[in-house]
Enzyme design. Structure first.
Site, short mmCIF file in Angstrom:
data_model
loop_
_atom_site.label_atom_id
_atom_site.label_comp_id
_atom_site.label_asym_id
_atom_site.label_seq_id
_atom_site.Cartn_x
_atom_site.Cartn_y
_atom_site.Cartn_z
N ARG A 220 0.84 -1.21 0.00
CA ARG A 220 0.00 0.00 0.00
C ARG A 220 0.87 1.25 0.00
O ARG A 220 0.58 2.23 -0.70
CB ARG A 220 -0.93 -0.01 1.22
CG ARG A 220 -2.12 -0.93 1.09
CD ARG A 220 -2.82 -1.17 2.42
NE ARG A 220 -4.06 -1.93 2.29
CZ ARG A 220 -4.14 -3.24 2.11
NH1 ARG A 220 -3.01 -3.95 2.04
NH2 ARG A 220 -5.30 -3.85 1.99
N GLY B 100 -2.26 -10.93 -4.82
CA GLY B 100 -3.56 -10.25 -4.89
C GLY B 100 -3.44 -8.75 -4.86
O GLY B 100 -4.18 -8.04 -5.57
N SER C 255 -13.54 -10.37 -1.99
CA SER C 255 -12.24 -9.81 -1.60
C SER C 255 -12.37 -8.35 -1.22
O SER C 255 -12.82 -7.53 -2.03
CB SER C 255 -11.23 -9.94 -2.75
OG SER C 255 -10.01 -9.32 -2.39
N SER C 256 -11.93 -8.03 -0.01
CA SER C 256 -11.91 -6.63 0.41
C SER C 256 -10.93 -5.81 -0.42
O SER C 256 -11.01 -4.58 -0.44
CB SER C 256 -11.53 -6.53 1.90
OG SER C 256 -10.17 -6.90 2.09
N GLU D 283 -6.69 -14.64 6.77
CA GLU D 283 -5.33 -15.09 6.47
C GLU D 283 -4.70 -15.85 7.62
O GLU D 283 -3.71 -16.57 7.44
CB GLU D 283 -4.46 -13.90 6.09
CG GLU D 283 -4.22 -12.91 7.22
CD GLU D 283 -3.64 -11.60 6.70
OE1 GLU D 283 -2.67 -11.13 7.30
OE2 GLU D 283 -4.15 -11.06 5.71
N LYS E 108 7.17 -15.72 -0.75
CA LYS E 108 6.14 -14.79 -1.23
C LYS E 108 5.98 -13.61 -0.28
O LYS E 108 5.82 -12.47 -0.70
CB LYS E 108 4.81 -15.55 -1.36
CG LYS E 108 3.66 -14.75 -1.96
CD LYS E 108 2.43 -15.63 -2.08
CE LYS E 108 1.38 -15.00 -2.97
NZ LYS E 108 0.78 -13.79 -2.39
#
Length: 448
Positions: A35, A114, A188-189, A336, A433
């Site tokens: 983000r 994602g 999905s948010s 998650e 990842k």
């Protein structure tokens, strides 16, 4: 002799011979890092990201933004310098993000991230030229229709041949009008976060109205809102007195920031679980007192399952009691965490029910089916429900634990291996990842 491919190699999960006693420095948050990269790239001035996570997902995000014209300079500093002197203060790695006019043609490799596949198509509408998005085979199966349909409703031109998924091309026009849009983000948010992150650069901002059923992973939307506000965006949310399921972002310039990335609290999960399962103690330094990260809920969940924790000057100190209890818990906001909690629940002294996580069938793999199959093949008793798992503890035995190229499946298998001798994890390298060097961190925690 031919080397064994990394995706088929088996890693013997270390078996704990006693209580762990370790301090584990968990790398930075993937969710915050990605983000922050997007917001810094859309800012009106350069900014710094300190202690960013370097993992496959974040390097894919940085590479994609570079392909669009953003400057991202990596600096390793061992000196301390005055704030504003042009170099990071204190030791460690930092990324300097230098915004630029976004341009195509460009190609973006999303891997199976994602955040990259969903956050960057809105950014690509601001570029001048076509931007093609492609990724791993599993990425083709993950839902993207919410972002695609919303961007089209806001005026974007996107070619996806009607799939509602990758691969696709966004034909950027150098800007987007924006305005009100309705989406169903129940799968999905990230659909909501994707639109909010770029909205300050849209001519009219955006008003996102979620029209579907329950919205999963709300802490991640709150994280997006907090980070937008921290760089100067005006955001109205349901929590701030707005309409339910409606988020409004006003157009405006974003500030360049000097941001230190928090440790990834979800990635702290296997290490806290190790303390719980072995009746040991693990300290996670720099655990924040206040955070929007979903992983902070581990303090509550793992305490209910038999541990105790305290925030001290050293960080979060978590100690197992010697007993592991089952739990009945709704994980809808923190999905998650499900694989790690399922692994602990399989080692508990009573049954567990994990609810509210039907959306995990659309994650890196179908996590509910994968957890059921892999735990049961080690002798467990797990059944899928409509929206989660029911786990009845049984005596487990060794065997191969498949990961399906899913990092959280790999760490769940490692947790089981602490208590079950002979667990072999297929492709532990998939943990890169979001958690680089996991096998080394795990061995270090165990003193190996």
């Amino acid at each position: 002799m031919t080397a064994t491919p990394a995706h088929t190699a088996l890693w013997p999960a270390p078996h704990a011979r006693g209580a762990v006693d370790a301090t584990v420095h968990v790398p930075g948050s993937k969710s915050v890092t990605n983000r922050a990269l997007v917001l810094a790239s859309l800012a009106s001035e350069p900014g710094w990201l300190r202690r960013p996570l370097r993992s496959r997902d974040t390097l894919l995000m940085a590479g994609a933004l570079r392909a669009l014209g953003v400057g991202i300079e990596e600096t390793v500093s061992s000196n301390s310098s005055p704030a504003g002197a042009g170099t990071p203060t204190g030791p460690g790695e930092a990324w300097r993000v230098i915004p630029s006019t976004l341009h195509g043609p460009a190609t973006v490799d999303v891997g199976n991230a994602g955040t990259v596949m969903r956050f960057l198509p809105p950014v690509a509408t601001l570029a001048d030229g076509p931007v093609r998005f492609d990724g791993d085979p599993r990425a083709y199966e993950r839902p993207l229709h919410g972002v695609i349909d919303a961007l089209r409703a806001l005026g974007a031109r996107i070619d996806d041949e009607g799939r509602g998924a990758l691969p696709l091309t966004v034909h950027g026009g150098g800007g987007l009008d924006g305005g009100p849009v309705e989406i169903d983000a129940s799968s999905s948010s990230q659909f909501v976060s994707a639109l909010l992150l770029s909205a300050p650069r849209f001519n009219q901002g955006v008003e996102v109205r979620h029209t579907g059923s329950s919205l999963p992973s709300m802490p991640h939307i709150r994280m997006t809102v907090d980070m937008l506000r921290a760089v100067g965006a005006q955001v109205d949310t349901p929590e701030s007195g707005g309409e339910p399921n409606v988020w409004r972002v006003t157009p405006g310039a974003l500030l360049g920031r000097d941001l230190t990335i928090e440790p990834d609290l979800s990635n702290a999960q296997p290490f806290l679980a190790a303390a719980l399962v072995t009746a040991g103690t693990v300290v996670i330094p720099d655990w924040p007192e206040r955070t929007t990260q979903p992983g902070d809920r581990l303090r509550e969940i793992f305490t209910e399952m038999g541990g105790s924790c305290e925030l001290t000057e050293r960080g979060l100190e978590f100690t197992g009691s010697g007993a592991v209890h089952g739990i009945d818990v709704d994980l809808g906001e923190v999905g998650e965490l499900t694989p790690g909690i399922a692994a602990v629940a399989a080692l508990a002294d009573s049954p567990s029910t994990l609810r509210g996580v039907a959306h995990l069938r659309l994650h890196e793999t179908d996590r509910l089916a994968a957890l059921t199959k892999e735990i049961n093949e080690l002798g467990g008793d797990v059944t899928e429900t409509a929206d989660g798992l029911h786990i009845r503890p049984r005596r487990l035995h060794g065997g191969i634990f498949h990961t399906y190229d899913d990092h959280r499946m790999a760490t769940a298998g490692a947790i089981l291996g602490l208590a079950v001798d002979g667990v072999q994890i297929e492709n532990v390298a998939t943990t890169a990842k979001t958690l680089p060097d996991f096998p080394q961190l795990w061995a270090g925690m165990l003193g190996n």
